[in-house]
Design a protein around this motif. Structure first.
Motif, PDB file in Angstrom:
ATOM      1  N   VAL A  65       0.778  -1.229   0.102  1.00  0.00           N
ATOM      2  CA  VAL A  65      -0.221  -0.253  -0.009  1.00  0.00           C
ATOM      3  C   VAL A  65       0.798   1.442   0.024  1.00  0.00           C
ATOM      4  CG1 VAL A  65      -2.170  -1.157   0.872  1.00  0.00           C
ATOM      5  CG2 VAL A  65      -0.278   0.059   2.397  1.00  0.00           C
ATOM      6  N   THR A  97      -0.274   7.135  -4.888  1.00  0.00           N
ATOM      7  CA  THR A  97      -1.737   6.906  -5.163  1.00  0.00           C
ATOM      8  C   THR A  97      -2.243   5.641  -4.396  1.00  0.00           C
ATOM      9  OG1 THR A  97      -1.529   7.631  -7.558  1.00  0.00           O
ATOM     10  CG2 THR A  97      -3.456   6.137  -7.163  1.00  0.00           C
ATOM     11  N   SER A  98      -1.590   4.773  -4.194  1.00  0.00           N
ATOM     12  CA  SER A  98      -1.874   3.306  -3.631  1.00  0.00           C
ATOM     13  C   SER A  98      -1.959   3.791  -1.967  1.00  0.00           C
ATOM     14  CB  SER A  98      -1.112   2.139  -3.635  1.00  0.00           C
ATOM     15  OG  SER A  98       0.331   2.284  -3.277  1.00  0.00           O
ATOM     16  N   TYR A  99      -1.078   4.643  -1.759  1.00  0.00           N
ATOM     17  CA  TYR A  99      -1.066   5.142  -0.199  1.00  0.00           C
ATOM     18  C   TYR A  99      -2.301   5.794   0.034  1.00  0.00           C
ATOM     19  CZ  TYR A  99       0.142   8.262   3.695  1.00  0.00           C
ATOM     20  OH  TYR A  99      -0.028   8.843   5.040  1.00  0.00           O
ATOM     21  N   SER A 117      -5.500   3.663   0.160  1.00  0.00           N
ATOM     22  CA  SER A 117      -5.644   2.530   1.184  1.00  0.00           C
ATOM     23  C   SER A 117      -6.420   3.038   2.171  1.00  0.00           C
ATOM     24  CB  SER A 117      -4.143   2.175   1.396  1.00  0.00           C
ATOM     25  OG  SER A 117      -3.656   3.283   2.356  1.00  0.00           O
TER      26      SER A 117
END
Length: 186
Positions: A155, A160-162, A165
């Motif tokens: 994550v 972006t994934s952070y 999440s």
């Protein structure tokens, strides 16, 4: 006739001799440069391997000079040089030292959330494998010393994934990881 042929042959030979000499020495010069390059390359690889993933600050030697890269505390380059005169050869390699242990609680903000695991004190540059997305099923235990820290959770691979999440699903606190700011859901 033989005297004329001999004189013409000698004059041609006299004009061609310097270029013939250069051609005959070129392989030996190339061999000496290649030998010096090999020695410089070996020194650079040994220097980088000595400090890669370690907390020690690289020390310059007679052959190798180290410098920080890109204004970071743990990325360095080393340039090793060997040879004399026109046979000098230089090689530059980059390597990364370990990040010193510290509180990785972002910018000093505290969170009231409780997490199942304690936040690692330092991260390596390695992403956690897909079969152990937080490094808690043995990956970090096996590789922490070799990689210079805990692996980066899936994550936190990208900003972006952070942001996308959910902190409720985090195994430990990664708020403000990589300086990306407080998570919107914290």
């Amino acid at each position: 006739m033989n005297i004329v042929s001999t004189l013409v042959g000698l004059s041609i030979m006299g004009a061609a001799a310097p270029s013939m000499l250069t051609m005959s020495l070129a392989p030996f010069e190339a061999q000496k440069r290649a030998e010096n390059l090999g020695i410089a390359e070996t020194a650079a690889v040994i220097f980088a391997a000595t400090y890669e993933g370690k907390l020690a600050v690289p020390q310059n030697t007679d052959v190798c000079v180290s410098a920080p890269r890109e204004e970071t505390a743990n990325a360095h380059s080393v340039t090793c040089t060997h040879g004399f005169g026109k046979y000098v050869q230089s090689v530059t390699r980059a390597f990364r030292t370990a990040v010193p242990d510290k509180e990785l609680n972002g910018n000093g903000t505290t969170t009231t959330r409780e997490f199942a695991y304690e936040t690692p004190t330092r991260y390596s540059g390695i992403q956690c494998p897909t079969y152990d997305r937080w490094g808690l099923n043995g990956f970090n235990d096996l590789n922490y010393e070799a990689t210079g820290g805990a692996c980066i959770p899936a994550v936190a691979w990208t900003q972006t994934s952070y942001i996308l999440s959910s902190p409720d699903a985090w195994m430990y606190d990664i708020n403000n990881y990589n300086g990306w700011g407080n998570h919107p859901d914290i």
